[in-house]
Design a protein around this motif. Structure first.
Motif, PDB file in Angstrom:
ATOM      1  N   SER A 379       0.834  -1.207   0.000  1.00 60.45           N
ATOM      2  CA  SER A 379       0.000   0.000   0.000  1.00 60.45           C
ATOM      3  C   SER A 379       0.864   1.251   0.000  1.00 60.45           C
ATOM      4  O   SER A 379       1.678   1.457   0.905  1.00 60.45           O
ATOM      5  CB  SER A 379      -0.907   0.003   1.236  1.00 60.45           C
ATOM      6  N   GLY A 380       0.701   2.090  -0.999  1.00 63.45           N
ATOM      7  CA  GLY A 380       1.326   3.401  -1.030  1.00 63.45           C
ATOM      8  C   GLY A 380       2.789   3.405  -1.385  1.00 63.45           C
ATOM      9  O   GLY A 380       3.386   2.381  -1.725  1.00 63.45           O
ATOM     10  N   VAL A 385       0.427   3.419   3.922  1.00 58.56           N
ATOM     11  CA  VAL A 385      -0.293   2.862   5.071  1.00 58.56           C
ATOM     12  C   VAL A 385      -1.318   1.857   4.551  1.00 58.56           C
ATOM     13  O   VAL A 385      -2.074   2.170   3.620  1.00 58.56           O
ATOM     14  CB  VAL A 385      -1.004   3.973   5.873  1.00 58.56           C
ATOM     15  N   ALA A 386      -1.382   0.698   5.172  1.00 57.87           N
ATOM     16  CA  ALA A 386      -2.359  -0.305   4.741  1.00 57.87           C
ATOM     17  C   ALA A 386      -3.769   0.057   5.199  1.00 57.87           C
ATOM     18  O   ALA A 386      -4.704   0.099   4.397  1.00 57.87           O
ATOM     19  CB  ALA A 386      -1.967  -1.682   5.265  1.00 57.87           C
ATOM     20  N   ILE A 387      -3.953   0.331   6.499  1.00 59.87           N
ATOM     21  CA  ILE A 387      -5.246   0.754   7.053  1.00 59.87           C
ATOM     22  C   ILE A 387      -5.024   2.035   7.833  1.00 59.87           C
ATOM     23  O   ILE A 387      -4.240   2.048   8.794  1.00 59.87           O
ATOM     24  CB  ILE A 387      -5.865  -0.325   7.957  1.00 59.87           C
ATOM     25  N   ASP A 388      -5.680   3.103   7.438  1.00 61.30           N
ATOM     26  CA  ASP A 388      -5.475   4.416   8.052  1.00 61.30           C
ATOM     27  C   ASP A 388      -6.803   4.899   8.622  1.00 61.30           C
ATOM     28  O   ASP A 388      -7.763   5.139   7.875  1.00 61.30           O
ATOM     29  CB  ASP A 388      -4.955   5.408   7.006  1.00 61.30           C
ATOM     30  N   ILE A 389      -6.889   5.019   9.964  1.00 61.16           N
ATOM     31  CA  ILE A 389      -8.114   5.452  10.641  1.00 61.16           C
ATOM     32  C   ILE A 389      -7.892   6.870  11.144  1.00 61.16           C
ATOM     33  O   ILE A 389      -7.010   7.115  11.977  1.00 61.16           O
ATOM     34  CB  ILE A 389      -8.462   4.509  11.803  1.00 61.16           C
ATOM     35  N   THR A 390      -8.677   7.826  10.642  1.00 57.89           N
ATOM     36  CA  THR A 390      -8.438   9.238  10.923  1.00 57.89           C
ATOM     37  C   THR A 390      -9.651   9.880  11.591  1.00 57.89           C
ATOM     38  O   THR A 390     -10.697   9.251  11.781  1.00 57.89           O
ATOM     39  CB  THR A 390      -8.093   9.997   9.630  1.00 57.89           C
ATOM     40  N   GLY A 391      -9.498  11.173  11.903  1.00 55.33           N
ATOM     41  CA  GLY A 391     -10.584  11.944  12.484  1.00 55.33           C
ATOM     42  C   GLY A 391     -10.988  11.436  13.850  1.00 55.33           C
ATOM     43  O   GLY A 391     -10.166  10.980  14.641  1.00 55.33           O
TER      44      GLY A 391
END
Length: 445
Positions: A379-380, A385-391
C-alpha cells in the motif's frame, strides 16, 4: 423464449438480504400460497413460465440498429407491457445519449461481445442568457450537436460561485437555439461562463426499481471525452432507485466513475469488472442503504470502492481491488454499520483502506464498521499505510486481516490510528514487512 419473472429480479437484491428465506407477514397474516394477477398488487404475482423478450442486434433481431435509439425503443416497449427482457446480441452500440432504464426490465448482453460505447465529447459555450424557467439554450455555434443528443450544461452560480450541473436532452433546434426536454430550474447566465457538453452516463435511471443489468460491456471512450463527476455520471449512474442488480458487467474507460448510484437502496453489484476509469470503480452514493458489493474486480481506477455519505448496513465481500491510484477502499462521512470482509486489496497508490476525516459536523465519521479477513498488500509509496483510521472515527473493528509489504519497509505502516480516533478493536491481525505494525497516535497525544 427464456423464462423470466419478476421474482427473478428480487432473487439477489431482496432475498439475499434476508438470508435466502423470504420473511413475510411476521405480524400474523397468513402467507400468500396461490398468487393471482390482481390489478394494482405489485407485491405478489404468479410465477409465469414466459414473459416478453426483445432481441436487439446490429445486424439482426426484433429491432436492428447500432445507436441508443434502438435500445431505448426496446426497453420502452418492454416496460409498456409490464416489463421483460431486452437481449442485446453481439455487436457494438455507439450512443449519442444515455439509455434511460424503466422499472421491471432486465437488460442482458452477450458478455464481451456486446459493447455499449459512445463517441468523442464536444463542448461549446453558450451565447445567450437562460433563466431558471427557460427550456432552451443558445450555443455560440451549433457544432456537431443534434436533436436527441444527451448533454450536460455547466456554469458558475452568479450569486455564490458554486458549480451548476444540469443534464438534459436536446429535443428541437433552430440554428444555434436548442429546446431542452425539461426546464432549467437554475439560472444559466453568461456571467457564469456556461457551456454545453455532449456528456452523459451510458446507462441511467431515476425513481425506478426492480431492474437487472447483466453480462455486457460498457466502454466510456475515456481518451476522447472530458470528465463528468460521479455525482452525475458514469458508465452506470442511478439516482433514487431501488433493487437494482448489476451482474457480470464490465464498466471501463469512463472519464468519471465506473458504477455510481446515489440514494439507491438494496443495490447489488456482483461479479462485475470496473477498471481504468478516471475516478471511482464502484461508488455507493450518498444515503444508499444496504448495498451488496460482492466478488467484483476493481482495477486501476482513482479509488476502487468509495463509500460516499451516509451509506449504511452494506456489505463488501470477496472483491479483488488492485492498482488503484489513490485508495483501494475509502469510507467516511456517516458511513456506519458496514462490513468489509474477505477482500484482497493490492498495490494501492496511497492507502489500502482509508477511514476519512470529516470534521464539518458533530459526528460525521465512519463509525461501527467491521474490517475482517481482508488481505492488504503493498500500500502506497515510501510512507504508505495499509489501514489508516483518521478523524474521530469510533467503534471500528479490525479483525483477522493480513497486511503484507513485500517491498522494503522504509516508513510504511500497517495500521495507523489518528490522535483523535475513538474506540478501535484490533485482534488477530497479521502484519509483515513494514517499519511499524501499528502506529497508535492516541498514546502520543
Amino acid at each position: 423464449m427464456p423464462k423470466w419473472n419478476r421474482r427473478s429480479f428480487l432473487g439477489t437484491a431482496a432475498i439475499a438480504f434476508s438470508g435466502g428465506v423470504p420473511r413475510l407477514f411476521a405480524d400474523g397474516r397468513p402467507p400468500v400460497t396461490n398468487a393471482r394477477a390482481t390489478d394494482g398488487d405489485e407485491r405478489f404475482e404468479p410465477d409465469w413460465d414466459e414473459r416478453l423478450t426483445i432481441k436487439v442486434g446490429t445486424k439482426s433481431g426484433d429491432l436492428v440498429g447500432t445507436s441508443d435509439k434502438v435500445i431505448q425503443a426496446a426497453v420502452d416497449y418492454a416496460a409498456r407491457l409490464g416489463g421483460g427482457t431486452v437481449e442485446l446480441l453481439p455487436g457494438t452500440f455507439t450512443l449519442r445519449n444515455a439509455i434511460y432504464l424503466p422499472s421491471k426490465i432486465r437488460l442482458r448482453g452477450s458478455g464481451d461481445d456486446t459493447i455499449i460505447t459512445r463517441g468523442a465529447s464536444e463542448a461549446i459555450a453558450l451565447s445567450a442568457d437562460s433563466d431558471w424557467y427557460d427550456q432552451e439554450i443558445t450555443l455560440a455555434k451549433p457544432g456537431g450537436f443534434q436533436v436527441g443528443d444527451g448533454v450536460t450544461l455547466t456554469a458558475k452560480n452568479a450569486d455564490n460561485g458554486s458549480n451548476i450541473v444540469i443534464k438534459r436532452t436536446l429535443v428541437a433546434k433552430s440554428g444555434n437555439r436548442f429546446k431542452l426536454d425539461n426546464g432549467l430550474r437554475k439560472n444559466v447566465w453568461l456571467t457564469g461562463m456556461p457551456q454545453c457538453s455532449s456528456l452523459f452516463p451510458l446507462l441511467t435511471s431515476e425513481y425506478t426499481s426492480d431492474v437487472v443489468i447483466e453480462n455486457l460491456t460498457l466502454d466510456g471512450n475515456r481518451a476522447n471525452c472530458t470528465n463528468l463527476n460521479g455525482n452525475y455520471g458514469g458508465c452506470i449512474f442511478l439516482q433514487d432507485c431501488n433493487r437494482y442488480t448489476m451482474r457480470k458487467v464490465t464498466a471501463r474507460n469512463y472519464n468519471g466513475d465506473g458504477i455510481s448510484f446515489q440514494i439507491c437502496h438494496d443495490v447489488v453489484v456482483e461479479d462485475c469488472h470496473s477498471h481504468d476509469n478516471t475516478d471511482l470503480g464502484v461508488h455507493p452514493g450518498s444515503g444508499s442503504q444496504r448495498p451488496l458489493i460482492r466478488k467484483n474486480k476493481l482495477d486501476r481506477n482513482s479509488q476502487g470502492l468509495f463509500w460516499c455519505w451516509g451509506v449504511k448496513y452494506g456489505l463488501a465481500e470477496g472483491n479483488r481491488i488492485d492498482g488503484n491510484r489513490r485508495y483501494g477502499i475509502s469510507i467516511g462521512h456517516c458511513d456506519t454499520d458496514n462490513v468489509m470482509r474477505n477482500n484482497v486489496v493490492t498495490n494501492s497508490g496511497e492507502i489500502g483502506i482509508l477511514f476519512r476525516d470529516d470534521s464539518r459536523g458533530a459526528d460525521f465519521w465512519a463509525n461501527r464498521n467491521l474490517v475482517e479477513n481482508n488481505r492488504i498488500v503493498n500500500s502506497g509509496g515510501d510512507n504508505g499505510v495499509a489501514i489508516d483510521i483518521t478523524g474521530k472515527t469510533t467503534d471500528s473493528r479490525i479483525l483477522n486481516n493480513e497486511i503484507v509489504e513485500d517491498r522494503a519497509p522504509l516508513n510504511r505502516i500497517g495500521i495507523r490510528i489518528g490522535a483523535d480516533v475513538g474506540k478501535v478493536t484490533l485482534a488477530d491481525n497479521k502484519v509483515s514487512g513494514v517499519s511499524s505494525n501499528v502506529q497508535d497516535n492516541r498514546t502520543a497525544s
